[in-house]
Motif scaffolding. Structure first.
Motif, short mmCIF file in Angstrom:
data_model
loop_
_atom_site.label_atom_id
_atom_site.label_comp_id
_atom_site.label_asym_id
_atom_site.label_seq_id
_atom_site.Cartn_x
_atom_site.Cartn_y
_atom_site.Cartn_z
N ASP A 151 90.17 55.06 43.14
CA ASP A 151 90.05 56.33 42.43
C ASP A 151 89.19 57.33 43.18
OD1 ASP A 151 91.52 55.69 39.99
OD2 ASP A 151 89.88 54.29 39.57
N LEU A 152 88.27 56.83 44.02
CA LEU A 152 87.38 57.72 44.75
C LEU A 152 86.85 57.03 46.00
CD1 LEU A 152 85.99 60.58 44.50
CD2 LEU A 152 83.99 59.36 43.64
N VAL A 153 86.78 57.80 47.10
CA VAL A 153 86.23 57.34 48.37
C VAL A 153 85.11 58.31 48.74
CG1 VAL A 153 86.70 56.90 50.80
CG2 VAL A 153 88.44 56.37 49.08
N MET A 154 83.91 57.79 49.00
CA MET A 154 82.73 58.65 49.17
C MET A 154 81.97 58.31 50.44
SD MET A 154 79.18 58.73 48.81
CE MET A 154 78.84 57.23 47.88
N ALA A 155 81.39 59.34 51.08
CA ALA A 155 80.54 59.13 52.26
C ALA A 155 79.49 60.22 52.32
CB ALA A 155 81.37 59.12 53.54
N ASN A 156 78.41 59.95 53.08
CA ASN A 156 77.35 60.93 53.26
C ASN A 156 77.22 61.32 54.73
OD1 ASN A 156 75.63 58.90 54.56
ND2 ASN A 156 75.32 58.07 52.50
N ASP A 157 76.18 62.07 55.08
CA ASP A 157 76.06 62.59 56.44
C ASP A 157 75.66 61.53 57.46
OD1 ASP A 157 73.76 62.85 54.75
OD2 ASP A 157 72.69 63.86 56.36
N MET A 204 86.88 53.36 36.49
CA MET A 204 87.26 53.75 37.84
C MET A 204 86.90 52.68 38.85
SD MET A 204 86.36 57.86 38.03
CE MET A 204 86.80 57.95 39.78
N LEU A 205 87.61 52.70 39.98
CA LEU A 205 87.31 51.84 41.13
C LEU A 205 86.92 52.76 42.29
CD1 LEU A 205 87.16 49.08 42.46
CD2 LEU A 205 89.60 49.26 42.98
N ILE A 206 85.69 52.59 42.77
CA ILE A 206 85.10 53.53 43.72
C ILE A 206 84.50 52.76 44.89
CG2 ILE A 206 83.33 55.32 44.01
CD1 ILE A 206 83.46 55.36 40.76
N ILE A 207 84.74 53.24 46.10
CA ILE A 207 84.02 52.72 47.25
C ILE A 207 83.27 53.86 47.92
CG2 ILE A 207 85.63 50.82 47.68
CD1 ILE A 207 86.69 52.46 50.12
N PRO A 218 97.19 61.45 57.58
CA PRO A 218 96.41 62.41 56.79
C PRO A 218 95.60 61.68 55.72
CG PRO A 218 98.69 62.38 56.05
CD PRO A 218 98.64 61.51 57.27
N VAL A 219 94.64 62.37 55.13
CA VAL A 219 93.89 61.75 54.04
C VAL A 219 94.83 61.45 52.88
CG1 VAL A 219 91.71 62.85 54.66
CG2 VAL A 219 93.24 63.99 53.03
N PHE A 220 94.55 60.38 52.15
CA PHE A 220 95.48 59.93 51.11
C PHE A 220 95.53 60.89 49.93
CE2 PHE A 220 91.60 58.51 49.15
CZ PHE A 220 91.87 58.30 47.81
N ASP A 221 94.40 61.53 49.60
CA ASP A 221 94.36 62.46 48.47
C ASP A 221 93.08 63.27 48.59
OD1 ASP A 221 94.17 63.80 46.01
OD2 ASP A 221 95.14 62.18 44.93
N ALA A 222 93.20 64.56 48.90
CA ALA A 222 92.02 65.41 49.10
C ALA A 222 91.19 65.57 47.84
CB ALA A 222 92.46 66.79 49.60
N ASN A 223 91.77 65.25 46.68
CA ASN A 223 91.04 65.37 45.41
C ASN A 223 90.28 64.10 45.05
OD1 ASN A 223 92.03 68.00 44.92
ND2 ASN A 223 93.93 67.16 44.09
N LYS A 224 90.48 63.03 45.82
CA LYS A 224 89.84 61.75 45.51
C LYS A 224 88.88 61.31 46.61
CE LYS A 224 93.53 59.98 42.52
NZ LYS A 224 94.47 58.85 42.26
N VAL A 252 89.78 53.33 56.43
CA VAL A 252 91.07 52.89 55.90
C VAL A 252 91.29 53.46 54.50
CG1 VAL A 252 92.40 50.87 55.17
CG2 VAL A 252 91.10 50.80 57.30
N GLY A 253 90.22 53.50 53.70
CA GLY A 253 90.33 54.08 52.37
C GLY A 253 90.70 55.55 52.41
N LEU A 254 90.14 56.29 53.37
CA LEU A 254 90.47 57.71 53.52
C LEU A 254 91.95 57.90 53.82
CD1 LEU A 254 87.45 58.97 55.69
CD2 LEU A 254 87.90 59.58 53.31
N ALA A 255 92.50 56.99 54.60
CA ALA A 255 93.90 57.12 55.04
C ALA A 255 94.90 56.58 54.03
CB ALA A 255 94.08 56.43 56.39
N THR A 256 94.54 55.48 53.36
CA THR A 256 95.52 54.78 52.52
C THR A 256 95.24 54.86 51.03
OG1 THR A 256 94.34 52.66 52.56
CG2 THR A 256 95.85 53.12 54.39
N GLY A 257 93.98 55.14 50.66
CA GLY A 257 93.61 55.11 49.25
C GLY A 257 93.54 53.71 48.71
N GLN A 258 93.39 52.73 49.60
CA GLN A 258 93.32 51.34 49.19
C GLN A 258 92.17 50.62 49.89
OE1 GLN A 258 97.30 49.85 50.17
NE2 GLN A 258 97.87 50.01 48.02
N ALA A 259 91.76 49.51 49.29
CA ALA A 259 90.75 48.63 49.88
C ALA A 259 91.00 47.21 49.39
CB ALA A 259 89.34 49.08 49.53
#
Length: 413
Positions: free
Chosen positions: A30-36, A116-119, A52-58, A145-152
């Motif tokens: 549902d969400l992929v997150m990273a910091n600086d 939600m499922l979040i990494i 491309p990224v799997f979903d720019a909104n997630k 991989v999560g950014l590209a596929t939306g999966q983990a």
């Protein structure tokens, strides 16, 4: 088949009717997150995949560790994230002036929700379990991989049910709860397990308490730290989340007594080295930090302001206050807590992770001691390898700043 909260969330996201501990599953995120710190290397790995990224909104990118940029290297890290966010039209990108600490603003902005499922490429991503989500930290390759596929992929964790009972005593907060638990089970007591909280004592905990507790599940080795969905959760997310969500519930099977808690600190150099304050004797300090993704929320600042009002920071102590987000900062101004902090002799910072990881805004010299509401006190974590960090909640931190030694609010004169 009976399942824990963790198993229910993972089963749903794997498209399965049920899962069990030890099973390997591939799940939709549902969400992929990273910091600086973690985002730029993840972006480099992502670009090797060529998708491309799997979903720019997630996707959420939060430059919070060294921002506003403290040096050229940190400026380059922020630039890499900024350019990636713009190129890929990332919805949840929050930069200086709009940023806050990642694990503060994602719940605050309603970006995370029950079920939600979040990494996230940050170990304290487990924070979002406070709102009944399964969230966990991953490495840069998994994030790419999560950014590209939306999966983990996940190995379904075993669950430890922490049953909270009784009334929350005076001057006790979520930090005391989680430090006491870590002191009992150790830093590897929940290794690759999910901590799932239940019992009538859960009702005694504010959302700030729950966010603090879930945030530090990783300090016990936990894969996640999840609270049940109740009326408080419903109210909290109802004010913030404008999309459908899917709360989960599980059975109880373990016990942990909330009513026996005392104000505690974790002594150097592990979060499991926990002792009640009243058993420590006199430990003089040089610095206090109140903030971070663990205790930089509005309620934490309210507690600190209540103790500091009309009092002065000890002349031998530097006290640094760091609101967790811009909105928290603004509300603290409206409540006149910033006036209280400045009049007491505190430094008030913009939202940042800063001193928690030895970045900036409060680095320790050799031999210095700091009481901090952050989440880790490893050797050298906040500066020199011969400095010491004592982890505590905002009650003990504020009282210690006044007394010049580790103290509880009851000792403040």
């Amino acid at each position: 088949m009976s399942m824990t909260m963790s198993e229910k969330i993972l089963a749903r996201h794997a498209g399965l009717e049920s899962v069990e501990a030890g099973q390997l599953v591939i799940c939709n995120l549902d969400l992929v997150m990273a910091n600086d710190v973690t985002g730029p290397p993840s972006i480099k790995e992502f670009e090797k995949i060529g998708k491309p990224v799997f979903d720019a909104n997630k996707i959420a990118l939060i430059p919070d560790h060294f921002q506003p940029a403290k040096d050229i290297k940190s400026a380059d890290l922020a630039k890499a994230m900024r350019e990636f966010a713009r190129k890929n039209k990332i919805k949840h990108y929050y930069e200086a002036g709009r940023v806050g600490i990642e694990h503060v603003i994602l719940p605050e902005f309603g970006i995370v929700a029950p079920g939600m499922l979040i990494i996230g490429a940050d170990s304290h991503t487990c924070t979002y379990g406070a709102v009944n989500a399964f969230s966990t930290g991953v490495g840069t390759t998994d994030l790419a991989v999560g950014l590209a596929t939306g999966q983990a992929w996940f190995k379904v964790p075993e669950a430890i049910n922490v049953k909270l009972t009784g009334k929350k005593p005076k001057n006790i907060g979520g930090k005391d709860v989680i430090l006491t638990l870590i002191g009992k089970i150790g830093v590897d007591g929940a290794l690759y397990k999910s901590l799932e909280f239940s019992g009538d004592g859960v009702r005694e905990l504010s959302m700030t308490d729950r966010l603090t507790i879930s945030n530090m599940a990783i300090e016990a080795g936990g894969k996640a730290g999840i609270f049940p969905f109740d009326e408080l959760t419903k109210f909290y997310v109802g004010c913030r989340v404008d999309y459908e969500y899917f709360p989960v519930a599980a059975d109880e099977d373990a016990k942990y007594c909330l009513s026996e808690l005392k104000p505690v600190v974790a002594l150097p150099h592990l979060p499991e080295n926990v002792k009640p304050v009243d058993e420590l004797g006199e430990i003089k300090i040089n610095q206090v930090v109140i903030g971070s993704c663990t205790n930089g929320r509005l309620e934490d600042l309210h507690i600190a302001a209540g103790i500091l009002k009309g009092r002065k920071i000890h002349p031998d102590v530097r006290c640094i206050i760091i609101p967790g987000s811009q909105e928290i900062y603004k509300e603290a101004i409206r409540c006149k807590w910033i006036d209280i902090f400045i009049d007491a002799g505190c430094v008030v910072s913009c939202p940042t992770c800063g001193p928690c990881l030895g970045g900036y805004m409060g680095i320790l010299s050799a031999g210095e001691r700091c009481v901090s509401t952050t989440n880790r006190n490893f050797r050298g974590r906040m500066g020199h390898v011969d400095s010491e960090v004592y982890l505590a909640g905002p009650h003990v931190a504020a009282a210690s700043a006044i007394m010049g030694k580790i103290a509880t609010p009851d000792e403040v004169i």
